[in-house]
Design a protein around this motif. Structure first.
Motif, PDB file in Angstrom:
ATOM      1  N   LEU A   1       0.825  -1.210   0.000  1.00 29.96           N
ATOM      2  CA  LEU A   1       0.000   0.000   0.000  1.00 29.96           C
ATOM      3  C   LEU A   1       0.856   1.255   0.000  1.00 29.96           C
ATOM      4  O   LEU A   1       0.388   2.330  -0.384  1.00 29.96           O
ATOM      5  CB  LEU A   1      -0.918   0.004   1.225  1.00 29.96           C
TER       6      LEU A   1
ATOM      7  N   THR B   1      -0.792   4.137  -8.702  1.00 27.27           N
ATOM      8  CA  THR B   1       0.435   3.738  -8.037  1.00 27.27           C
ATOM      9  C   THR B   1       1.546   4.703  -8.434  1.00 27.27           C
ATOM     10  O   THR B   1       1.573   5.218  -9.550  1.00 27.27           O
ATOM     11  CB  THR B   1       0.850   2.304  -8.416  1.00 27.27           C
TER      12      THR B   1
ATOM     13  N   ARG C   1      -7.225   0.090   0.789  1.00 23.36           N
ATOM     14  CA  ARG C   1      -7.143  -0.707   2.015  1.00 23.36           C
ATOM     15  C   ARG C   1      -8.533  -1.167   2.444  1.00 23.36           C
ATOM     16  O   ARG C   1      -8.731  -2.323   2.842  1.00 23.36           O
ATOM     17  CB  ARG C   1      -6.484   0.128   3.114  1.00 23.36           C
TER      18      ARG C   1
ATOM     19  N   ARG D   1      -5.069   5.504  -1.097  1.00 29.98           N
ATOM     20  CA  ARG D   1      -4.599   4.433  -0.224  1.00 29.98           C
ATOM     21  C   ARG D   1      -5.695   3.919   0.701  1.00 29.98           C
ATOM     22  O   ARG D   1      -5.906   2.706   0.834  1.00 29.98           O
ATOM     23  CB  ARG D   1      -3.399   4.935   0.573  1.00 29.98           C
TER      24      ARG D   1
END
Length: 989
Positions: free
Chosen positions: A552, A583, A564, A560
Motif C-alpha cells: 500500500l 500507483t 485498504r 490508499r
C-alpha cells in the motif's frame, strides 16, 4: 562570477592541481624533471593571473604595471622548460636552451628599465572590448622594437625543444621515441601557437591575451607523460618485488624439497674411475659407510633386469650431451628391492670426452608401489565402470581421453580406439563442439569440477542431449592424474524442460502483453506475495515476503485508504472485489492500476487468502481522456449510443446543434433527437444495425433530419462507426448539419437549370435551319393535299374515299408540324431539363433526318452504322440532339476544302462495357497537333467565324450525363469524335 573570471580561475586551479603531486614526487624522490615541471606550472598559473589582471585593467597605469610583471612568469617558464627538456630528454645541446634563457633574461631587464613594458614604448590608452558577455580592456600604444628580442628568445626555445626531440628520437629506443613524440611533440605543438600569439599580439590581433591556454595544454601533456613514467616505474618496482619474493620462495622450496625427498648426491670422476656419494646416497643403494665405490660396484647393486636400460641411458647422455635421467631398481643387502630415480649431468674435458658426472638419486619405491596399486585399482575400476548404467570416461594429465566404458561405446557405436584421445569429439554436434571444448579446457586448467550439456551422435545417427560432469583425479600423493566424468542421456528431460519453459514464456508473454501482475495476500498471517516483474516495477523487494502495508505504500496517498478498505471488506465478507487506483513508481511516475480478485481458503481451511490480478490501465485511461478531448474538439456533433439506444456520451457541438443540455441527453434514448415521423421505426433500424455493425453512413440514399429541442427539424448527415468496448458494442455517431450545404446546392441547381435553358436556346439557334425544314415539309404536304382536294372539287367529281385519304394526310402533316412547334417551345421554356429513358439509335436517326438537307447542300454522303439491341439511356433527348447536331456540323465544316466525291460522314453506335458509345467520323483534314489538347476549351476555335463554345457545350452536356468524350485522328484521314453514356436498366432497343 563572470565567465572570464571563471575560465581563468579554472585554468589557475588546473595548474595548482598539477603542482601538488609532482612537487611531492620531486622532493621525495629527488627528481629534477618533476621540480622543473612544478616551476613551469607555477609560471603558467602566474601568467594566467596576469592575463586576468590585464583584462580587468581599465587605466593606463594599471595596465602598464601588469604588463611589466607579466614578463616575470614568462622568464621562469623559459627556465623551467629548458631544465625539464634537458633532464627528461638528456639533451646534449644545453647551450641552445641556456641561450634562450639568457636572451629572455635580457628581455626581463629591458622590461623593467623602460617606462612602459617590453612590448610598448608607451601605452597611450586602454581599449574596451566585449568578450564572453562582459567588457575587458586591451592596451593601445606605440610598439617597442625590443619585441624582436622577445621573438628571438622564443625561437631559440622552440629550436632547443625541436633539436632535443630529434636527438632523443634518433636513439631508437621505444621509450625514448615515445617521450620525443608525446612530450617533445606536444611542447612544440602547443609552444608554437603561443609564441606566434605573443609575436603578433601587439600589432595584429585585437583580442585578450590567450597564450596561457596553449601553455596549459602543454603542461597537461607533460603531466600525462610524467604520470605514465611514475606508473611504469611503480609497475617495474612491483614486478621486481614479486620476482624477488618468488626467488626466495623458490630457494625455500628447493631446500624443503631436498630435505623432504631425502636425496642422495653423487659425483662420478670418470678419469679416475672414482665415485663420491653422500651418506644418504649410500643408504639408498645399501652401501656400507666406508666402502670404496667404483662403476662395477654400482652396476652390481642395480637389479639385473634394469642394467641394460641404465647403460643405454648413460650412453645417450654421453653421446648427445643431454641430462641423464633414469629410473631403476637396486637390490639391497637384505634382498629387498628399492626403486630409485636418478638425475644427473655430464661435464666434458677440453678434448670433448666425458670427464665428470654429478647427480642425485631419490627413493621412489613408495611411488612405484602406489602406481602399481593404482594400475590394479584402475583395472578394478574398468570392470565396475563397464557394468555401470551411465557412460563413464577418463582422461590423463595431457587432456587426452584414455578410457570410455562399454555404455559409452554402445551409445556411440564406435570402438575404444576411435574414441580415445580427441576422437570422441567427432561425435559432438558441430554447433556445440567449440563451447564443449572451451568448458573442458577451462576446467582442466583450473583443476575444477565442471558440468555441461551438449549433443552427441548416437549409433543410429540421431543427436541426443548429454549431461556431462567431470571432476579432477589425484593419486595417493595428491598428484593430478587427469579427469573422470560421467554422462547421461537427458534428451527427454530437456524436451520436458523446454516444453515447461515455453509454457511459462507463453504465460509470461500473455501477462506482459496484458500488463498483468499476480498477487496473493494471506490475511491471517499478513503475508503478501507478488510476481517478480510487478514487484520490481513498484520498487518492492523481490526476495522476501511483504506485508499489506508494504504494497500500500506504493499506492497514491489519495487512493490508499480506499484500496485498504476494499481489501479488508473483501477479507471480511469473502466477496469478490475490484478497485481502480493510482500507483507511484520509484521514479515518481504515476500509473493507473485495475485490481480485482476473490477470497479463498488455504489448504488447512483456516487461513483466508485473497488472490488477485492487477492490470496497468494507464494507457486505457490516457486513451479515454484523449478520446474525450478528440470528441470535444471534433467539428461534428458526436454521440455515443449503447445497444439499448441510450446516449452515453455527447460533445459540446451536439448541444449546439440540438439545443439540449448535456445532462438532458445522457441516459435518454437517441430517439429524442429523431423527428416524430421517423422515431416510431427507428428502434427497429437500430436493432438491425447492432446485429451486424459496420462503419457506414446512415440512411444511404435517403434524406435525414434531426429534431431540435424546440421541435424544429434540420437536414443532417450521420456517419456510424461501431466500437468494441468491455461493456459491449457502442455506436459512435458523427452528426453534421448540412442546412447550409443544401441551400448552396439548391442555388447551384437553379443556376445550372438557367444555364441549361440558355443552352437549349442556343441550340435552337443552331437548329433553326433544320427546324424550318421540318416545319416546311408538313406544311408543304398540307398545301399540296389541299390543292389536290380543291382541284377535285372544281372538277365536280369528288370521290369520298379519296377525299377522306387526302384529309387524313392533311391531319397527319398538321400533327407533325405541331410536334415540331411543341419541341421548340419545350426547348426555350425555363425549367429543368427533362430526362427519360430513350433509345439512342432513335435520336441518331432523327438528327440524321434533320441535317440531311445540309449534307445534300454540301454534296456530303451521310452514313450510319447502328448496333442492334442497344440498352436505353437516361438522358435529355433535346440535349443529346444538340450534341449530335454540333458534332455533325463540325464534320461538315471540316470537309469544305475536300473534293465533293470524298466527302463522307459516318455515324456509328455500339455497346461497350455497360456504356453506349457513339462515334462521328469525317474524312476531312483531321485535328492539328497544336489544337488537340485545347479542343474542348471555352472560346477556343479553329474557325474564322466561330465563337469557340460548341465543343465546350458538348463536353458539359456529356459530363452532366455522367459520360465521357474524346477526339482523335482516324486512320486513313479525318477526325473521329467519340462519346459514351452509361446504359440504364431499360429494355434493349
Amino acid at each position: 562570477m563572470s565567465w572570464v573570471t571563471f575560465i581563468w580561475a579554472m585554468l589557475i586551479g588546473l595548474c595548482v592541481a598539477m603542482v601538488l603531486p609532482n612537487l611531492l614526487v620531486g622532493v621525495w624522490q629527488r627528481r629534477g624533471a618533476h621540480l622543473f615541471f612544478v616551476l613551469a606550472a607555477v609560471a603558467v598559473a602566474g601568467m594566467a593571473a596576469c592575463e586576468l589582471a590585464m583584462m580587468r585593467a581599465d587605466a593606463v597605469a594599471q595596465m602598464t604595471m601588469v604588463m611589466k610583471w607579466f614578463q616575470v612568469p614568462i622568464f621562469f617558464l623559459f627556465v623551467a622548460l629548458v631544465g625539464f627538456v634537458h633532464l627528461y630528454f638528456g639533451s646534449r645541446r644545453l647551450w641552445l636552451g641556456l641561450a634562450a634563457v639568457l636572451v629572455r633574461f635580457v628581455c626581463l631587464i629591458v622590461n623593467f628599465l623602460f617606462p612602459s613594458s617590453l612590448y610598448f614604448r608607451k601605452i597611450t590608452a586602454v581599449q574596451p572590448l566585449q568578450f564572453l558577455g562582459e567588457t575587458v580592456f586591451l592596451p593601445l600604444g606605440e610598439v617597442s622594437h625590443w619585441t624582436r628580442l622577445a621573438e628571438l628568445s622564443a625561437l631559440l626555445l622552440l629550436t632547443f625543444v625541436v633539436v632535443a626531440s630529434i636527438d632523443l628520437w634518433r636513439q631508437g629506443k621505444g621509450e625514448n621515441r615515445r617521450r620525443a613524440l608525446v612530450v617533445g611533440g606536444s611542447i612544440t605543438f602547443f609552444l608554437l601557437p603561443a609564441v606566434l600569439a605573443a609575436i603578433t599580439h601587439p600589432r595584429i590581433i585585437t583580442s585578450p591575451h590567450f597564450i596561457t591556454f596553449p601553455f596549459a595544454a602543454m603542461l597537461v601533456a607533460m603531466a600525462f607523460e610524467l604520470g605514465s613514467d611514475l606508473f611504469r616505474a611503480a609497475e617495474v618496482a612491483r614486478k621486481l618485488q614479486v620476482s624477488e619474493a618468488e626467488l626466495r620462495e623458490e630457494h625455500e622450496r628447493m631446500d624443503l624439497a631436498t630435505t623432504a625427498a631425502e636425496l642422495g648426491i653423487w659425483v662420478w670422476d670418470m678419469v679416475r674411475n672414482e665415485i663420491w656419494i653422500s651418506e644418504k646416497g649410500r643408504t639408498l643403494f645399501g652401501f656400507a659407510p666406508s666402502e670404496k665405490l667404483d662403476v662395477d660396484r654400482f652396476q652390481n647393486a642395480v637389479h639385473p633386469d634394469d642394467r641394460d636400460s641404465l647403460h643405454q641411458a648413460l650412453q645417450n647422455c654421453f653421446s648427445a650431451g643431454t641430462e641423464y635421467e633414469a629410473e631403476h631398481r637396486v637390490v639391497l643387502p637384505n634382498g629387498r628391492i628399492r626403486w630409485l630415480a636418478e638425475l644427473g649431468r655430464v661435464e666434458f674435458s677440453d678434448d670433448g670426452k666425458p670427464a665428470r658426472m654429478h647427480g642425485v638419486s631419490r627413493d621412489i619405491t613408495t611411488r612405484k608401489l602406489g602406481e602399481q596399486a593404482l594400475r590394479e585399482s584402475e583395472a578394478r575400476f574398468r570392470t565396475v565402470a563397464n557394468t555401470a548404467p551411465v557412460m563413464i570416461w577418463m582422461s590423463g594429465p595431457d587432456r587426452l581421453c584414455t578410457f570410455f566404458n562399454k555404455p559409452w561405446l554402445q551409445f556411440t557405436g564406435r570402438a575404444l580406439e576411435q574414441e580415445i584421445g580427441n576422437g570422441w569429439a567427432e561425435g559432438v554436434h558441430p554447433d556445440d563442439l567449440q563451447k564443449c571444448l572451451q568448458t573442458y579446457t577451462a576446467a582442466f586448467d583450473a583443476r575444477e569440477p565442471f558440468a555441461m550439456q551438449y549433443r552427441l551422435r548416437r549409433h543410429d545417427g540421431e543427436y541426443r542431449w548429454i549431461s556431462d560432469s567431470g571432476v579432477p583425479r589425484y593419486d595417493a600423493q595428491e598428484n593430478f592424474t587427469g579427469y573422470i566424468g560421467s554422462c547421461m542421456d537427458v534428451t527427454e528431460s530437456i524436451r520436458n524442460q523446454q516444453a515447461l519453459r515455453e509454457s511459462e514464456e507463453r504465460m509470461s508473454l500473455a501477462m506482459d502483453a496484458a500488463n498483468l501482475g499476480l498477487w496473493e495476500w494471506n490475511v491471517s498471517k499478513d503475508e503478501l506475495w507478488g510476481t517478480k516483474g510487478r514487484r520490481a516495477l513498484l520498487g518492492l523487494p523481490t526476495s522476501r515476503n511483504l506485508k499489506l502495508e508494504d504494497a500500500l505504500s506504493t499506492v497514491h496517498v489519495d487512493d490508499r485508504d480506499r484500496v485498504r478498505q476494499a481489501f479488508r471488506e473483501s477479507a471480511r465478507t469473502g466477496k469478490d472485489y475490484q478497485v481502480e487506483y493510482r500507483t507511484v513508481l520509484p521514479n515518481g511516475i504515476v500509473r493507473w492500476t485495475n485490481h480485482r480478485g476473490r477470497g479463498v481458503r488455504g489448504p488447512d481451511g483456516k487461513d483466508l487468502i485473497l488472490r488477485g490480478v492487477s492490470m496497468d490501465v494507464t494507457e486505457q485511461r490516457r486513451a479515454e481522456e484523449e478520446f474525450r478531448l478528440a470528441v470535444e474538439a471534433s467539428p461534428s456533433g458526436i454521440l455515443l449510443v449503447n445497444e439499448t439506444g441510450q446516449i452515453v456520451l455527447v460533445n459540446t457541438h451536439i448541444e449546439e446543434l440540438f439545443g439540449y443540455g448535456r445532462e438532458e441527453l445522457m441516459g435518454h434514448t437517441v430517439e429524442i433527437l429523431v423527428p416524430e415521423r421517423f422515431s416510431r421505426h427507428h428502434p427497429e433500424h437500430r436493432a438491425k444495425f447492432f446485429a451486424a455493425p459496420t462503419a457506414r453512413p446512415m440512411g444511404a440514399g435517403r434524406e435525414l433530419f434531426g429534431r431540435r429541442k424546440d421541435g424544429s427539424e434540420f437536414p443532417v448527415e450521420i456517419g456510424l462507426n461501431p466500437i468494441e468496448t468491455s461493456e459491449g458494442v457502442l455506436i459512435l455517431a458523427a452528426v453534421v448539419d448540412i442546412s447550409a450545404r443544401k441551400r448552396a446546392e439548391e442555388e447551384a441547381q437553379s443556376r445550372r437549370d438557367e444555364i441549361n435553358r440558355l443552352m437549349r436556346v442556343s441550340l435552337l439557334g443552331e437548329m433553326t435551319g433544320s427546324i424550318a425544314h421540318e416545319v416546311n415539309q408538313p406544311l408543304g404536304a398540307m398545301m399540296a393535299n389541299a390543292s389536290a382536294m380543291m382541284h377535285f372539287i372544281d372538277r365536280g367529281h369528288v370521290d369520298p374515299e379519296q377525299l377522306r385519304e387526302i384529309l387524313s394526310s392533311v391531319i397527319n402533316d398538321g400533327r407533325r408540324a405541331r410536334d415540331v412547334i411543341s419541341n421548340i417551345r419545350d426547348t426555350i421554356k425555363k425549367g429543368s431539363a427533362t430526362r427519360k429513358n430513350v433509345a439512342l439509335n432513335d435520336i441518331v436517326q432523327n438528327v440524321m433526318h434533320m441535317v440531311q438537307p445540309d449534307a445534300a447542300a454540301l454534296s456530303c454522303e451521310l452514313r450510319a452504322s447502328l448496333a442492334e439491341h442497344l440498352p436505353t439511356i437516361d438522358a435529355d433527348p433535346v440535349q443529346i440532339q444538340q450534341v449530335l447536331v454540333n458534332l455533325l456540323g463540325n464534320a461538315f465544316d471540316a470537309m469544305r476544302d475536300i473534293p465533293p466525291g470524298k466527302r463522307k460522314v459516318e455515324i456509328a453506335t455500339e455497346l461497350d462495357d455497360g456504356s453506349v458509345r457513339v462515334s462521328v467520323r469525317d474524312h476531312g483534314t483531321g485535328i492539328a497537333e497544336t489544337s488537340r489538347e485545347r479542343l474542348f476549351e471555352q472560346f477556343y476555335t479553329t474557325k474564322e467565324d466561330g465563337l469557340g463554345m460548341g465543343l465546350a457545350i458538348v463536353r458539359s452536356i456529356i459530363q452532366a450525363h455522367s459520360g465521357t468524350i474524346s477526339a482523335e485522328n482516324a486512320e486513313g484521314g479525318g477526325a473521329r469524335f467519340v462519346f459514351a453514356l452509361p446504359a440504364s436498366n431499360g429494355s434493349l432497343k
